[in-house]
Design a protein around this motif. Structure first.
Motif, PDB file in Angstrom:
ATOM      1  N   ASP A 352      38.535  62.046  38.502  1.00  0.00           N
ATOM      2  CA  ASP A 352      39.460  61.076  38.012  1.00  0.00           C
ATOM      3  C   ASP A 352      38.428  59.784  37.463  1.00  0.00           C
ATOM      4  O   ASP A 352      37.965  59.187  38.523  1.00  0.00           O
ATOM      5  CB  ASP A 352      40.247  60.833  39.160  1.00  0.00           C
ATOM      6  CG  ASP A 352      41.397  59.837  38.730  1.00  0.00           C
ATOM      7  OD1 ASP A 352      41.435  58.803  38.157  1.00  0.00           O
ATOM      8  OD2 ASP A 352      42.677  60.026  39.087  1.00  0.00           O
ATOM      9  N   ARG A 353      38.888  59.200  36.489  1.00  0.00           N
ATOM     10  CA  ARG A 353      37.854  58.100  35.917  1.00  0.00           C
ATOM     11  C   ARG A 353      38.484  56.898  36.578  1.00  0.00           C
ATOM     12  O   ARG A 353      37.741  55.950  36.811  1.00  0.00           O
ATOM     13  CB  ARG A 353      38.320  57.890  34.370  1.00  0.00           C
ATOM     14  CG  ARG A 353      37.394  56.928  33.698  1.00  0.00           C
ATOM     15  CD  ARG A 353      37.808  56.765  32.208  1.00  0.00           C
ATOM     16  NE  ARG A 353      39.129  56.012  32.054  1.00  0.00           N
ATOM     17  CZ  ARG A 353      39.302  54.908  31.710  1.00  0.00           C
ATOM     18  NH1 ARG A 353      38.452  53.984  31.674  1.00  0.00           N
ATOM     19  NH2 ARG A 353      40.656  54.292  31.608  1.00  0.00           N
ATOM     20  N   ALA A 358      36.643  52.468  40.200  1.00  0.00           N
ATOM     21  CA  ALA A 358      37.104  51.720  41.639  1.00  0.00           C
ATOM     22  C   ALA A 358      35.727  51.525  42.350  1.00  0.00           C
ATOM     23  O   ALA A 358      35.325  50.377  42.698  1.00  0.00           O
ATOM     24  CB  ALA A 358      38.133  52.202  42.289  1.00  0.00           C
ATOM     25  N   ILE A 359      34.795  53.029  42.229  1.00  0.00           N
ATOM     26  CA  ILE A 359      33.976  52.631  43.351  1.00  0.00           C
ATOM     27  C   ILE A 359      32.503  51.766  42.395  1.00  0.00           C
ATOM     28  O   ILE A 359      32.067  51.167  43.267  1.00  0.00           O
ATOM     29  CB  ILE A 359      33.355  54.012  43.486  1.00  0.00           C
ATOM     30  CG1 ILE A 359      34.286  54.909  44.370  1.00  0.00           C
ATOM     31  CG2 ILE A 359      32.086  54.084  44.298  1.00  0.00           C
ATOM     32  CD1 ILE A 359      34.113  56.367  44.633  1.00  0.00           C
ATOM     33  N   SER A 360      32.701  52.006  41.465  1.00  0.00           N
ATOM     34  CA  SER A 360      31.665  51.114  40.486  1.00  0.00           C
ATOM     35  C   SER A 360      31.893  49.601  40.768  1.00  0.00           C
ATOM     36  O   SER A 360      31.004  48.846  40.844  1.00  0.00           O
ATOM     37  CB  SER A 360      31.765  51.319  39.090  1.00  0.00           C
ATOM     38  OG  SER A 360      31.496  52.547  38.506  1.00  0.00           O
ATOM     39  N   LEU A 361      33.120  49.206  41.038  1.00  0.00           N
ATOM     40  CA  LEU A 361      33.274  47.870  41.280  1.00  0.00           C
ATOM     41  C   LEU A 361      32.849  47.287  42.351  1.00  0.00           C
ATOM     42  O   LEU A 361      32.724  45.978  42.816  1.00  0.00           O
ATOM     43  CB  LEU A 361      34.992  47.579  41.077  1.00  0.00           C
ATOM     44  CG  LEU A 361      35.956  47.512  39.900  1.00  0.00           C
ATOM     45  CD1 LEU A 361      37.189  47.740  39.994  1.00  0.00           C
ATOM     46  CD2 LEU A 361      35.305  46.411  38.976  1.00  0.00           C
ATOM     47  N   MET A 362      32.654  48.345  43.325  1.00  0.00           N
ATOM     48  CA  MET A 362      32.063  47.759  44.829  1.00  0.00           C
ATOM     49  C   MET A 362      30.573  47.546  44.762  1.00  0.00           C
ATOM     50  O   MET A 362      30.159  46.962  45.957  1.00  0.00           O
ATOM     51  CB  MET A 362      32.318  48.819  45.894  1.00  0.00           C
ATOM     52  CG  MET A 362      33.887  48.970  46.139  1.00  0.00           C
ATOM     53  SD  MET A 362      34.678  47.671  46.844  1.00  0.00           S
ATOM     54  CE  MET A 362      35.165  46.540  45.479  1.00  0.00           C
ATOM     55  N   ALA A 444      45.543  56.334  41.239  1.00  0.00           N
ATOM     56  CA  ALA A 444      45.044  57.739  41.262  1.00  0.00           C
ATOM     57  C   ALA A 444      45.506  58.195  42.300  1.00  0.00           C
ATOM     58  O   ALA A 444      45.201  59.505  42.299  1.00  0.00           O
ATOM     59  CB  ALA A 444      43.527  57.309  41.139  1.00  0.00           C
ATOM     60  N   GLY A 445      46.630  57.756  43.327  1.00  0.00           N
ATOM     61  CA  GLY A 445      47.124  58.577  44.126  1.00  0.00           C
ATOM     62  C   GLY A 445      46.613  58.471  45.869  1.00  0.00           C
ATOM     63  O   GLY A 445      46.599  59.218  46.398  1.00  0.00           O
ATOM     64  N   GLN A 582      34.070  55.482  30.252  1.00  0.00           N
ATOM     65  CA  GLN A 582      34.538  56.780  31.174  1.00  0.00           C
ATOM     66  C   GLN A 582      33.736  56.707  32.366  1.00  0.00           C
ATOM     67  O   GLN A 582      34.286  57.420  33.412  1.00  0.00           O
ATOM     68  CB  GLN A 582      33.926  57.996  30.402  1.00  0.00           C
ATOM     69  CG  GLN A 582      34.688  58.542  29.158  1.00  0.00           C
ATOM     70  CD  GLN A 582      36.145  58.604  29.400  1.00  0.00           C
ATOM     71  OE1 GLN A 582      36.987  58.291  28.814  1.00  0.00           O
ATOM     72  NE2 GLN A 582      36.226  59.751  30.291  1.00  0.00           N
ATOM     73  N   HIS A 583      33.102  55.678  32.632  1.00  0.00           N
ATOM     74  CA  HIS A 583      32.652  55.537  33.983  1.00  0.00           C
ATOM     75  C   HIS A 583      31.824  56.572  34.731  1.00  0.00           C
ATOM     76  O   HIS A 583      32.270  56.893  35.932  1.00  0.00           O
ATOM     77  CB  HIS A 583      33.717  54.885  35.106  1.00  0.00           C
ATOM     78  CG  HIS A 583      34.239  53.432  34.584  1.00  0.00           C
ATOM     79  ND1 HIS A 583      33.503  52.409  34.786  1.00  0.00           N
ATOM     80  CD2 HIS A 583      35.254  53.223  33.832  1.00  0.00           C
ATOM     81  CE1 HIS A 583      34.300  51.447  34.117  1.00  0.00           C
ATOM     82  NE2 HIS A 583      35.360  52.009  33.547  1.00  0.00           N
TER      83      HIS A 583
END
Length: 627
Positions: A352-353, A358-362, A444-445, A582-583
């Motif tokens: 899931d992109r 989201a993880i990249s933002l951290m 994303a759930g 696409q991260h």
């Protein structure tokens, strides 16, 4: 009007001749394409050096030969066969700093200057004759003929012939490392024309890119490999043809190369002023800190410093104070490579992109760079940092022609916003990034329940592992781990030894992994292995993220066909934008200079190459220079 007999005969002759003429045109075979003869190849532009050149501009042709040099390599090795997919050779050491030193494998290719690791030092993607003295090639690049030098020899004295070239193609394509299958994929057949002439014919017409691919083919000794299995790893030095040969091996510890005194190519223009040391020893260290301590104690002569803290605080030991060790920053314009923390999209939740973003933002690069790296680095905004191939700003008109057909399959922001990794204040506060990440994860759930992020449907917590080698990466992975904990995500660091790490990477057995994908200043076939769908599930491929995207595939298939530097840039920049949006990974950082520390025993030419490392042009300064 009635025609006279003469007029009828004349007209009849004219008509007959005309019919015969036009009929001959209709059935005639098309003329073969024009051919070119040259001492070198260039992908787009004219070669910098003419056929009469004596040496490269960045060497000292009178540099003396002699002495020794010892170098540090990060990692280990368990094989000396660079052509097999099995085992880890010195040339495949994880950090690639062996290649950065400029001392590549000791076997000669047909031409020099074409590869990722041995580019021409002052021009982009060109090649000059090495085993081949010259080439002929078709105007449509459907075939190329290599004229081999009769004086070329393997280290056992046996001449290099066209039979060896044909054998090399067949052996590497059928049994060699997968990268050779990718490299040689466009070739339809290879023919021996005589003992010193061989022709490669391609499946279709194309650009000079496909000529350059076969020009960098290493030429193997048929008489040696006919008795050995090229697909197996070995610690026995293999037979080669280059300026050095392996003369001592301590498995996992060191490899020593000795200069071949009667090397057949020592006087070639491409070799003048290079390969000046009689002996080169590579010392392998699995830990950068231990390698630095070894250097301080005199364990090796030349140290590429990769740890910013060492560079800023560690060089106060006695040898530095006494002037016996020197520090140098060497600017360069080399392609840095794609340095990313890759997500394995073959596994949930990284398919899931939104989760990947989201993880990249951290990842708080600004804090890491200031607190750990002494502000030594620049953040990568591209898969092609320090390169004109990197995307910038919004797509221009040339890029839009490649992107527009796929806009329904691309993130909308790709066409309306420049890509920019999240930027923080650098003081450790990432509140805006946490809010944005949680919003993406909710979409994303996923939702926070207490202090744990859980899947809304299954209730399972978000947990994943990060495969690493050595403790050096933990300086910035531990801060990422702590930041992820603040939004309820558990990231476990799994450290593997070098051999296990390589096995897991080749099998794509990881959730996240840190790697550098080597790049060139004129990207080509290597990108197919990195990003194409066909390589996503191939064991040993470098498609680390498991990328499968039709727009990416389409661009990758067009890049080798680029007809100009401008077209290559527009294609590569378009590819870059899709990969970024696409991260598929968290971009790291790069530097446009090399941090070099060395014993004060070396000298070097006045001019340094800008597209490769300069160390193969250095010499011992205690030896006299001939004028």
């Amino acid at each position: 009007m009635q025609l006279s007999v003469y007029q009828r005969l004349t007209l009849g002759f004219f008509l007959s001749a005309s019919i015969a003429f036009f009929s001959s045109i209709a059935v005639a075979k098309p003329l073969p394409p024009l051919s070119h003869c040259s001492h070198g190849l260039s992908r787009f532009d004219e070669l910098k050096y003419p056929s009469s050149f004596k040496h490269f501009d960045y060497v000292n042709p009178n540099a003396p030969k002699g002495g020794e040099i010892s170098l540090f390599v990060h990692g280990t090795f368990d094989s000396l066969n660079p052509y097999s997919a099995k085992g880890m050779t010195p040339a495949l050491a994880p950090s690639y700093n062996y290649m950065r030193y400029g001392f590549s494998e000791s076997n000669e290719p047909l031409m020099i200057g074409t590869g990722q690791y041995s580019p021409s030092g002052d021009e982009i993607q060109s090649a000059y004759g090495l085993i081949a003295s010259s080439v002929e090639y078709a105007d449509d690049n459907r075939w190329i003929i290599f004229h081999l030098r009769p004086e070329a020899r393997f280290h056992d004295g046996i001449p290099v012939t066209a039979d060896d070239v044909v054998f090399s193609y067949q052996e590497l394509r059928e049994k060699g490392h997968p990268r050779y299958r990718v490299q040689l994929e466009p070739v339809k057949k290879v023919e021996k024309l005589d003992d010193h002439k061989v022709r490669f014919t391609f499946a279709q017409a194309g650009t000079r890119s496909q000529l350059l691919r076969v020009a960098e083919l290493p030429v193997l000794p048929r008489h040696y490999w006919s008795k050995h299995d090229i697909s197996k790893s070995t610690l026995e030095p293999v037979l080669n043809s280059g300026p050095y040969k392996i003369t001592a091996v301590k498995p996992g510890v060191s490899v020593t190369f000795s200069r071949v005194k009667d090397y057949w190519g020592r006087d070639l223009p491409v070799n003048k002023g290079r390969y000046n040391f009689d002996k080169i020893t590579l010392y392998f260290h699995r830990d950068y800190h231990m390698a630095f301590e070894s250097f301080k104690a005199g364990g090796h002569d030349l140290h590429l410093e990769v740890i910013a803290k060492h560079w800023n605080t560690g060089y106060n030991f006695p040898a530095v104070r006494e002037g016996k060790v020197r520090k140098r920053l060497i600017p360069h314009q080399m392609a840095y490579g794609s340095s990313f923390m890759f997500f394995n999209t073959r596994r949930k939740p990284f398919n899931d992109r939104r989760v990947r973003q989201a993880i990249s933002l951290m990842f708080d690069f600004e804090w890491v760079n200031r607190s750990i790296f002494y502000s030594a680095y620049k953040r990568s905004h591209s898969y092609f940092p320090n390169s004109p191939m990197a995307s910038k700003g919004l797509p221009d008109k040339a890029e839009m022609q490649w992107l527009d057909p796929w806009k329904e399959k691309l993130p909308p922001e790709l066409l309306t916003q420049p890509f920019k990794p999240a930027q923080t204040s650098g003081n450790g506060s990432i509140r805006p990034q946490q809010i944005q990440a949680l919003a993406l994860l909710k979409e994303a759930g996923w939702e926070l329940r207490g202090n744990t992020l859980r899947n809304r449907k299954t209730g399972k917590p978000m947990r994943f592992s990060f495969l690493e080698q050595g403790a050096g990466s933990e300086t910035y992975l531990l801060p990422l781990k702590r930041n992820l904990e603040t939004i309820g995500i558990e990231m476990n660091l799994v450290r593997a030894d070098a051999a296990q790490y390589i096995r897991q990477v080749r099998a794509h057995d990881y959730d996240m992994v840190l790697r550098i994908l080597p790049q060139s200043l004129a990207p080509d076939a290597e990108l197919f292995d990195y990003f194409h769908s066909e390589r996503a599930d191939a064991e040993g491929s470098h498609n680390l993220a498991g990328i499968k995207h039709p727009a990416i595939d389409a661009l990758l298939e067009k890049i080798p066909e680029a007809r100009s530097s401008a077209e290559l840039k527009s294609l590569t920049r378009s590819l870059d934008r899709i990969l970024l949006w696409q991260h598929y990974g968290i971009p790291k950082w790069y530097s446009d200079s090399m941090r070099v520390a060395h014993r004060d025993v070396f000298a070097w030419p006045e001019k340094a190459p800008i597209y490769t490392t300069p160390f193969s042009t250095w010499w011992r300064k205690d030896l006299p220079v001939k004028n």
